[in-house]
Scaffold this active site. Structure first.
Site, PDB file in Angstrom:
ATOM      1  CD1 TRP A   1      -9.524   6.988  10.725  1.00 40.69           C
ATOM      2  CD2 TRP A   1      -8.299   8.785  10.155  1.00 40.69           C
ATOM      3  NE1 TRP A   1     -10.344   7.872  10.080  1.00 40.69           N
ATOM      4  CE2 TRP A   1      -9.629   8.980   9.714  1.00 40.69           C
ATOM      5  CE3 TRP A   1      -7.343   9.785   9.920  1.00 40.69           C
ATOM      6  CZ2 TRP A   1     -10.027  10.130   9.040  1.00 40.69           C
ATOM      7  CZ3 TRP A   1      -7.738  10.932   9.253  1.00 40.69           C
ATOM      8  CH2 TRP A   1      -9.074  11.101   8.826  1.00 40.69           C
TER       9      TRP A   1
ATOM     10  CE  LYS B   1      -8.306   7.644  18.912  1.00 39.65           C
ATOM     11  NZ  LYS B   1      -7.824   6.693  17.888  1.00 39.65           N
TER      12      LYS B   1
ATOM     13  CG  LEU C   1       2.782  12.903   8.961  1.00 42.04           C
ATOM     14  CD1 LEU C   1       3.191  11.625   8.213  1.00 42.04           C
ATOM     15  CD2 LEU C   1       4.010  13.658   9.447  1.00 42.04           C
TER      16      LEU C   1
ATOM     17  CE1 TYR D   1      -9.986   5.922  13.890  1.00 39.60           C
ATOM     18  CE2 TYR D   1      -8.001   4.819  14.624  1.00 39.60           C
ATOM     19  CZ  TYR D   1      -8.757   5.963  14.507  1.00 39.60           C
ATOM     20  OH  TYR D   1      -8.250   7.131  14.992  1.00 39.60           O
TER      21      TYR D   1
ATOM     22  CG  HIS E   1     -13.350   8.426  17.904  1.00 37.48           C
ATOM     23  ND1 HIS E   1     -13.250   7.280  17.164  1.00 37.48           N
ATOM     24  CD2 HIS E   1     -12.475   9.290  17.346  1.00 37.48           C
ATOM     25  CE1 HIS E   1     -12.354   7.448  16.204  1.00 37.48           C
ATOM     26  NE2 HIS E   1     -11.873   8.660  16.293  1.00 37.48           N
TER      27      HIS E   1
ATOM     28  CG  ASP F   1      -4.543   6.276  18.669  1.00 39.24           C
ATOM     29  OD1 ASP F   1      -4.597   6.871  19.760  1.00 39.24           O
ATOM     30  OD2 ASP F   1      -5.439   6.344  17.806  1.00 39.24           O
TER      31      ASP F   1
HETATM   32  P1  A2P Z   1       1.052   5.624   3.812  1.00 37.85           P
HETATM   33  O1  A2P Z   1       0.122   5.089   4.874  1.00 37.85           O
HETATM   34  O2  A2P Z   1       0.722   5.156   2.438  1.00 37.85           O
HETATM   35  O3  A2P Z   1       2.501   5.433   4.166  1.00 37.85           O
HETATM   36  P2  A2P Z   1      -1.110  11.470   9.200  1.00 37.85           P
HETATM   37  O4  A2P Z   1      -0.274  10.736  10.183  1.00 37.85           O
HETATM   38  O5  A2P Z   1      -1.038  12.952   9.305  1.00 37.85           O
HETATM   39  O6  A2P Z   1      -2.547  10.987   9.200  1.00 37.85           O
HETATM   40  O7  A2P Z   1      -0.536  11.146   7.743  1.00 37.85           O
HETATM   41  C1  A2P Z   1      -0.661   9.869   7.174  1.00 37.85           C
HETATM   42  C2  A2P Z   1      -0.441   9.929   5.683  1.00 37.85           C
HETATM   43  O8  A2P Z   1       0.909  10.322   5.399  1.00 37.85           O
HETATM   44  C3  A2P Z   1      -0.658   8.616   5.000  1.00 37.85           C
HETATM   45  O9  A2P Z   1      -1.241   8.862   3.740  1.00 37.85           O
HETATM   46  C4  A2P Z   1       0.741   8.041   4.852  1.00 37.85           C
HETATM   47  O10 A2P Z   1       0.834   7.224   3.723  1.00 37.85           O
HETATM   48  C5  A2P Z   1       1.584   9.275   4.688  1.00 37.85           C
HETATM   49  N1  A2P Z   1       2.915   9.127   5.322  1.00 37.85           N
HETATM   50  C6  A2P Z   1       3.179   8.700   6.576  1.00 37.85           C
HETATM   51  N2  A2P Z   1       4.500   8.761   6.824  1.00 37.85           N
HETATM   52  C7  A2P Z   1       5.085   9.213   5.711  1.00 37.85           C
HETATM   53  C8  A2P Z   1       6.423   9.490   5.360  1.00 37.85           C
HETATM   54  N3  A2P Z   1       7.405   9.299   6.221  1.00 37.85           N
HETATM   55  N4  A2P Z   1       6.670   9.952   4.092  1.00 37.85           N
HETATM   56  C9  A2P Z   1       5.666  10.160   3.215  1.00 37.85           C
HETATM   57  N5  A2P Z   1       4.371   9.921   3.497  1.00 37.85           N
HETATM   58  C10 A2P Z   1       4.078   9.458   4.735  1.00 37.85           C
END
Ligand code: A2P
Length: 274
Positions: free
Chosen positions: A26, A80, A189, A55, A110, A50
């Site tokens: 996404w 989706k 995250l 997207y 979706h 996924d």
């Molecule tokens: P980036 O794509 O620049 O690495 P979610 O999975 O909850 O949607 O979170 C995704 C976000 O978290 C993206 O902005 C991604 O940034 C960041 N991200 C993903 N993995 C990590 C990690 N291991 N450490 C820090 N930021 C991360």
């Protein structure tokens, strides 16, 4: 790492096996950004990607899959149905063309725009025609899930929702489990927002792990399939190193208490589609 990741699968109600950890794409741009992320993930042992019609990056997912040299049958591909289109069957054909594959492993609605049931018979038809292997839903509340189940000949096998310790939708998780529907956790995250939380950072320090690994591990131990997104190779690698440690019952309770949804049965606090 590759062997380790492919060991961790869940069996869906229709008998298909889904890798517990996938890469979400996404908000990753079609073209080089998606191609790199997917190629790196496949090199690092991910076997689950996924994507979604909305997207706009299915073409790049397909290209990276072909370029990776990983046999098609080893990779689980979800896309989706964009519910502003009318026909899930025709939309699946378009996705197959963009992805350059013969069958979608998992095809999910979706979001329940226009109501939770109208698209389901089209989803079932796409499955009957063999164009998709498994069918499911996303962003459906317990009530909406119940409505689909009432109308379904073939039940949805997953419900993909926003899910993390801060969005611990306990009632929704329980109703999914009761019906044999696997909950898939998107934005585990918090699209990055949860990584700086003090409790998360403290638990990470205790385990000698990173905040992202703690959040992903929590989702796994809560029995979900989880699809963190990253466009950075080292983070994609870090996010997959979650099968070699365990959170204790105390850690899990501490994380559970971060919930801000009140253990809701809702899939979203606000609906962008209505
Ligand atoms: P980036 O794509 O620049 O690495 P979610 O999975 O909850 O949607 O979170 C995704 C976000 O978290 C993206 O902005 C991604 O940034 C960041 N991200 C993903 N993995 C990590 C990690 N291991 N450490 C820090 N930021 C991360």
């Amino acid at each position: 790492m590759p062997e380790q990741l492919t060991e961790h699968v869940r069996t869906l109600a229709d008998g298909a096996a889904i890798p517990i950890l996938g890469l979400g794409v996404w908000q990753v741009a079609n073209g080089r950004e998606t191609e790199n992320a997917v190629r790196w993930a496949l090199e690092l042992g991910y076997r689950h990607i996924d994507t979604a019609q909305a997207y706009g990056n299915e073409e790049s997912v397909g290209k990276a899959l072909r370029d990776s040299g990983v046999p098609r049958e080893e990779v689980f591909i979800t896309t989706k149905f964009f519910p502003r289109h009318r026909d899930p069957v025709a939309a699946a054909e378009d996705s197959l063309r963009r992805l350059g594959i013969e069958q979608i492993d998992l095809y999910i609605i979706h979001w329940p725009e226009g109501g939770p049931t109208w698209a389901w018979s089209g989803m079932e038809q796409a499955r009957e025609q063999g164009r998709v292997r498994s069918i499911g839903i996303s962003n459906f509340s317990t009530k909406e899930l119940d409505e689909v189940l009432g109308a379904a000949t073939t039940k949805p096998v997953v419900n993909q929702v926003q899910f993390s310790p801060f969005e611990y939708r306990r009632a929704l998780l329980e109703s999914c489990e009761q019906h044999g529907v696997v909950l898939e956790a998107y934005s585990p995250l918090g699209t990055g927002r949860h990584l700086d939380d003090r409790t998360i950072v403290e638990i990470a320090e205790r385990h000698g792990r990173t905040p992202a690994q703690i959040l992903i591990r929590w989702a796994i131990q809560r029995g979900t399939v989880v699809i963190p997104k990253s466009t950075h190779r080292e983070r994609i690698e870090e996010n997959a190193r979650v099968f070699d440690f365990e959170l204790s019952a105390e850690d899990m309770s501490e994380l559970d208490r971060l919930d801000r949804t009140g253990g809701t049965a809702a899939a979203r606090e606000g609906k962008w589609w209505s």
